[in-house]
Design a protein around this motif. Structure first.
Motif: not given
Length: 290
Positions: A30-37, A280-290, A250-255, A259-261
Motif C-alpha cells: 500500500e502507498l499512503v499519503y497523509d497531508d496532516n501527519l 486528507n488521506l489517500f491510499r493505493a492498495t494491492y492485495l493478493y489472497g492465497f 473503489v476496488s477492482r478484481e485483478v485475476g 485486487s487493486v483499490s
C-alpha cells in the motif's frame, strides 16, 4: 541494520512464507499519503508525507456449528515513510474473532466480535508500545449488489517509556491513549469486478497533535512531551477530542485472487478551547489472497 534494509528483508520473508501459507492468508502492498501527519491546526505545524507499507495476515478458522465460527489471525506489517524516519514502524498483532450467521444463505444478517493485541515498534521510541482493541460488528447483504455494516470499537494504547516531564504537573506519557468509536458503511458492487465502499466513523477519545510551542493547545492538553520526529522544538500534546471520518474507496478484481483499490479519507477533529484540525488521506492498495 537500517530500517530500509529491515523493510526489504521483511518483504522477502513475507513472500517466502506465503508460498506455503494457509488458504486464509493474504499479502498487501500500500502507498499512503497523509497531508496532516502532525494532526496540527496551524499551517506552520502541518506536515505531510508519503509512506509505503507491506503486510500479511492469516490463521486458522474453526467452524463450530452451521452458524458459528471462531478464527485466530496473526498480522505482520511494516511501514516506511519518505521524509519522517521516526514514524517508520514494524507491527505484529494477534486477533481472536467470533462470527454468528443468523440463518443460511447470502442475505442473512451476521454478527462478529473481535479482540486484538498489537505490538508497536517505531524508530521513535516515544511511540513504542501496545495497542489493544475490542470490536463488535453487524452486517447484512440487502441485495445482490448492496451490503450494509455497522460497528462499535474500543481502543487502548499503552507506551513503553515515559519521558521526562516538560511541565512538572502535566504527565509526559503522550501515547497512553484511550478512545471509543462507532461507524456505518455500505458496499456497492456496480459491476462483477468493481466494488465501491462508503463509510462514516464517529470517534471520541484521545488524539495526539505535534506542534511548536502553542499556548491554546498547552492549556487543553492532558500530556506533553518533546517530539523531535518533526523537527527541533516540537512537542506532542494529548487532548480529548471528537473526530469525524468520511471515507470512500473503489476496488477492482485483478485475476481470481487479487485486487487493486483507491481510497480517500477526510478527518475532522474538534477539541476543547477552540482547537480544530482536518486532514486528507489517500491510499493505493494491492492485495493478493492465497
Amino acid at each position: 541494520m537500517k530500517f530500509g534494509e529491515e523493510l526489504a528483508c521483511l518483504a522477502l520473508v513475507l513472500c517466502t512464507t506465503q508460498a506455503s501459507a494457509a488458504p486464509f492468508d493474504d499479502f498487501g502492498v500500500e502507498l499512503v499519503y497523509d497531508d496532516n501527519l502532525t494532526r496540527a491546526q496551524l499551517g506552520r505545524d502541518i506536515k505531510g508525507d508519503l509512506a509505503l507499507a507491506v503486510s500479511t495476515s492469516g490463521g486458522p478458522r474453526f467452524q463450530l456449528t452451521d452458524y458459528d465460527s471462531l478464527s485466530l489471525k496473526g498480522t505482520l506489517a511494516a511501514t516506511k515513510y519518505r521524509h519522517y524516519d521516526g514514524l517508520d514502524n514494524i507491527n505484529a498483532g494477534l486477533a481472536l474473532g467470533y462470527r454468528r450467521k443468523f440463518g443460511l444463505g447470502p442475505y442473512v444478517p451476521q454478527f462478529a466480535l473481535t479482540g486484538s493485541a498489537t505490538r508497536l515498534e517505531y524508530d521513535s521510541r516515544l511511540r513504542d508500545g501496545w495497542l489493544y482493541a475490542a470490536e463488535a460488528e453487524a452486517s447484512k447483504r440487502v441485495t445482490e449488489r448492496v451490503a450494509l455494516r455497522a460497528f462499535v470499537r474500543s481502543e487502548r494504547r499503552e507506551s513503553d517509556d515515559v519521558p521526562a516531564r516538560v511541565v512538572p504537573f502535566i504527565r509526559a506519557n503522550v501515547f497512553d491513549l484511550s478512545s471509543r468509536s462507532a461507524g456505518i458503511g455500505a458496499d456497492f458492487a456496480y459491476d462483477p469486478r468493481y466494488l465501491v465502499s462508503l463509510g462514516y466513523t464517529w470517534h471520541r477519545g484521545d488524539i495526539v497533535s505535534t506542534t511548536q510551542r502553542n499556548l491554546p493547545i498547552f492549556l487543553a492538553s492532558s500530556a506533553i512531551a518533546p517530539d523531535p520526529v518533526f523537527g527541533d522544538n516540537t512537542y506532542a500534546y494529548t487532548m480529548p477530542a471528537r473526530t469525524r471520518v468520511f471515507s470512500i474507496g473503489v476496488s477492482r478484481e485483478v485475476g481470481r485472487q487479487a485486487s487493486v483499490s483507491l481510497g480517500y479519507e477526510y478527518r475532522d477533529s474538534r477539541a476543547d478551547g477552540g482547537i480544530a484540525y482536518s486532514g486528507n488521506l489517500f491510499r493505493a492498495t494491492y492485495l493478493y489472497g492465497f
